[in-house]
Each structure stands twice: as structure tokens, then as C-alpha cells.
Design a protein around this motif. Sequence first.
Motif, PDB file in Angstrom:
ATOM      1  N   ARG A  10      30.512   9.966  17.141  1.00  0.00           N
ATOM      2  CA  ARG A  10      31.771  10.693  17.312  1.00  0.00           C
ATOM      3  C   ARG A  10      32.099  10.901  18.791  1.00  0.00           C
ATOM      4  O   ARG A  10      33.256  10.779  19.201  1.00  0.00           O
ATOM      5  CB  ARG A  10      31.704  12.016  16.556  1.00  0.00           C
ATOM      6  CG  ARG A  10      31.666  11.783  15.053  1.00  0.00           C
ATOM      7  CD  ARG A  10      31.357  13.014  14.263  1.00  0.00           C
ATOM      8  NE  ARG A  10      31.233  12.653  12.853  1.00  0.00           N
ATOM      9  CZ  ARG A  10      30.948  13.514  11.901  1.00  0.00           C
ATOM     10  NH1 ARG A  10      30.769  14.798  12.186  1.00  0.00           N
ATOM     11  NH2 ARG A  10      30.837  13.108  10.648  1.00  0.00           N
ATOM     12  N   PHE A  59      39.515   5.149  17.295  1.00  0.00           N
ATOM     13  CA  PHE A  59      40.043   5.747  16.064  1.00  0.00           C
ATOM     14  C   PHE A  59      39.319   5.208  14.834  1.00  0.00           C
ATOM     15  O   PHE A  59      39.058   5.948  13.882  1.00  0.00           O
ATOM     16  CB  PHE A  59      41.551   5.508  15.940  1.00  0.00           C
ATOM     17  CG  PHE A  59      42.372   6.446  16.751  1.00  0.00           C
ATOM     18  CD1 PHE A  59      42.320   7.817  16.545  1.00  0.00           C
ATOM     19  CD2 PHE A  59      43.222   5.965  17.737  1.00  0.00           C
ATOM     20  CE1 PHE A  59      43.083   8.698  17.293  1.00  0.00           C
ATOM     21  CE2 PHE A  59      43.993   6.834  18.501  1.00  0.00           C
ATOM     22  CZ  PHE A  59      43.926   8.204  18.275  1.00  0.00           C
ATOM     23  N   LEU A  60      38.982   3.932  14.853  1.00  0.00           N
ATOM     24  CA  LEU A  60      38.270   3.343  13.713  1.00  0.00           C
ATOM     25  C   LEU A  60      36.902   3.986  13.530  1.00  0.00           C
ATOM     26  O   LEU A  60      36.553   4.409  12.428  1.00  0.00           O
ATOM     27  CB  LEU A  60      38.119   1.831  13.896  1.00  0.00           C
ATOM     28  CG  LEU A  60      37.286   1.116  12.840  1.00  0.00           C
ATOM     29  CD1 LEU A  60      37.899   1.267  11.456  1.00  0.00           C
ATOM     30  CD2 LEU A  60      37.120  -0.350  13.192  1.00  0.00           C
ATOM     31  N   LEU A  62      35.820   6.848  14.638  1.00  0.00           N
ATOM     32  CA  LEU A  62      35.960   8.252  14.248  1.00  0.00           C
ATOM     33  C   LEU A  62      36.312   8.378  12.767  1.00  0.00           C
ATOM     34  O   LEU A  62      35.772   9.246  12.062  1.00  0.00           O
ATOM     35  CB  LEU A  62      37.019   8.939  15.114  1.00  0.00           C
ATOM     36  CG  LEU A  62      36.609   9.200  16.566  1.00  0.00           C
ATOM     37  CD1 LEU A  62      37.814   9.661  17.383  1.00  0.00           C
ATOM     38  CD2 LEU A  62      35.476  10.202  16.646  1.00  0.00           C
ATOM     39  N   SER A  63      37.178   7.509  12.292  1.00  0.00           N
ATOM     40  CA  SER A  63      37.552   7.526  10.869  1.00  0.00           C
ATOM     41  C   SER A  63      36.355   7.231   9.985  1.00  0.00           C
ATOM     42  O   SER A  63      36.128   7.909   8.977  1.00  0.00           O
ATOM     43  CB  SER A  63      38.649   6.495  10.590  1.00  0.00           C
ATOM     44  OG  SER A  63      39.801   6.799  11.319  1.00  0.00           O
ATOM     45  N   LEU A  64      35.581   6.215  10.365  1.00  0.00           N
ATOM     46  CA  LEU A  64      34.395   5.876   9.575  1.00  0.00           C
ATOM     47  C   LEU A  64      33.384   7.017   9.585  1.00  0.00           C
ATOM     48  O   LEU A  64      32.829   7.378   8.543  1.00  0.00           O
ATOM     49  CB  LEU A  64      33.742   4.599  10.120  1.00  0.00           C
ATOM     50  CG  LEU A  64      34.513   3.300   9.949  1.00  0.00           C
ATOM     51  CD1 LEU A  64      33.846   2.173  10.721  1.00  0.00           C
ATOM     52  CD2 LEU A  64      34.653   2.954   8.478  1.00  0.00           C
ATOM     53  N   SER A  65      33.156   7.576  10.755  1.00  0.00           N
ATOM     54  CA  SER A  65      32.147   8.626  10.875  1.00  0.00           C
ATOM     55  C   SER A  65      32.546   9.899  10.136  1.00  0.00           C
ATOM     56  O   SER A  65      31.742  10.475   9.403  1.00  0.00           O
ATOM     57  CB  SER A  65      31.896   8.929  12.358  1.00  0.00           C
ATOM     58  OG  SER A  65      30.904   9.921  12.490  1.00  0.00           O
ATOM     59  N   PHE A  66      33.793  10.319  10.312  1.00  0.00           N
ATOM     60  CA  PHE A  66      34.211  11.575   9.678  1.00  0.00           C
ATOM     61  C   PHE A  66      34.388  11.455   8.168  1.00  0.00           C
ATOM     62  O   PHE A  66      34.443  12.470   7.480  1.00  0.00           O
ATOM     63  CB  PHE A  66      35.486  12.115  10.330  1.00  0.00           C
ATOM     64  CG  PHE A  66      35.215  12.871  11.600  1.00  0.00           C
ATOM     65  CD1 PHE A  66      34.565  14.096  11.580  1.00  0.00           C
ATOM     66  CD2 PHE A  66      35.606  12.345  12.820  1.00  0.00           C
ATOM     67  CE1 PHE A  66      34.307  14.787  12.752  1.00  0.00           C
ATOM     68  CE2 PHE A  66      35.351  13.032  14.003  1.00  0.00           C
ATOM     69  CZ  PHE A  66      34.695  14.258  13.969  1.00  0.00           C
ATOM     70  N   THR A  67      34.455  10.245   7.638  1.00  0.00           N
ATOM     71  CA  THR A  67      34.507  10.078   6.181  1.00  0.00           C
ATOM     72  C   THR A  67      33.118   9.782   5.603  1.00  0.00           C
ATOM     73  O   THR A  67      32.996   9.452   4.433  1.00  0.00           O
ATOM     74  CB  THR A  67      35.502   8.973   5.783  1.00  0.00           C
ATOM     75  OG1 THR A  67      35.139   7.744   6.414  1.00  0.00           O
ATOM     76  CG2 THR A  67      36.915   9.366   6.145  1.00  0.00           C
ATOM     77  N   GLN A  69      30.888   7.404   6.246  1.00  0.00           N
ATOM     78  CA  GLN A  69      30.515   6.007   6.005  1.00  0.00           C
ATOM     79  C   GLN A  69      29.521   5.544   7.079  1.00  0.00           C
ATOM     80  O   GLN A  69      29.844   4.760   7.957  1.00  0.00           O
ATOM     81  CB  GLN A  69      31.762   5.135   5.984  1.00  0.00           C
ATOM     82  CG  GLN A  69      32.717   5.552   4.888  1.00  0.00           C
ATOM     83  CD  GLN A  69      33.928   4.670   4.858  1.00  0.00           C
ATOM     84  OE1 GLN A  69      33.829   3.464   4.686  1.00  0.00           O
ATOM     85  NE2 GLN A  69      35.099   5.280   5.035  1.00  0.00           N
ATOM     86  N   THR A  73      29.734   2.586   9.858  1.00  0.00           N
ATOM     87  CA  THR A  73      29.719   2.976  11.265  1.00  0.00           C
ATOM     88  C   THR A  73      28.630   2.221  12.010  1.00  0.00           C
ATOM     89  O   THR A  73      28.831   1.763  13.136  1.00  0.00           O
ATOM     90  CB  THR A  73      29.520   4.500  11.413  1.00  0.00           C
ATOM     91  OG1 THR A  73      30.489   5.182  10.613  1.00  0.00           O
ATOM     92  CG2 THR A  73      29.657   4.945  12.847  1.00  0.00           C
TER      93      THR A  73
END
Length: 118
Positions: A10, A59-60, A62-67, A69, A73
Motif C-alpha cells: 500500500r 491505483f491498480l 492499491l485496488s488489489l491490496s485493499f480488496t 487479493q 498483488t
Amino acid sequence: MVTISDTISRFLGCVLVVSGVLQHMYPVEGAHFFGITNANSQTAIFMPALGARNGALGFLVLSLSFTGQRKATGLFWLAIIIPALADARICWLYGEGWLNHAVGVPMLLILGCALLQG
């Protein structure tokens, strides 16, 4: 549970987003920070595109990490080794600071493999 690998992912994602925006807004300064120390307004025309790449990748991840995955990631960080090596080569050929890019490769390998473990 958030792990150290998640936190590092992150943080690096935020670094990519912020550096991407700054490279896009300030191409000459971005080129100097990147490692092309002799860049000027004529030679730094590639920086807005590099900034867009870095911002999108940030952004990619961060999206993977915060969901949650983690495996995706981890694969992301392993795949990012390729542009990191390309960036190091560009700096080797046309500037300085290639080691700043190359030294990140083992870190990305460790981080990617740690996240692949779950």
C-alpha cells in the motif's frame, strides 16, 4: 488481518500514484528524480506518459491490496520487475541513478513471493 507485506504494498502503491502525478505535472523535475539528470523541457517529453503509467499502476496495486487479493498483488509486484529493469537500463544509458531502480528488483521479488504465500 493486514500483514507487513500488505502495508508495504500500500505504501509503494501510494508512492507510485504520487510520483505519477508529479511526473505528469513537472516533467523536467520528474526526469531528474527518475535519474535522467541532464533532462530539459525538450528531452523530458516522455515523463507525462511515464507518470500516467506509474499512477495507473499505483491505483491498480492499491485496488488489489485493499480488496484483499494478496496473490494478485504478489503477481503484480513480480510483473513490475520487468519495467523496473527497463527503467534501470534507461538510466544506465542516458542518465544516472540506474542503481536506484535496480536495487528495487530484489525487494519486489521478495515482496511478490511473500504475498503469493497468502
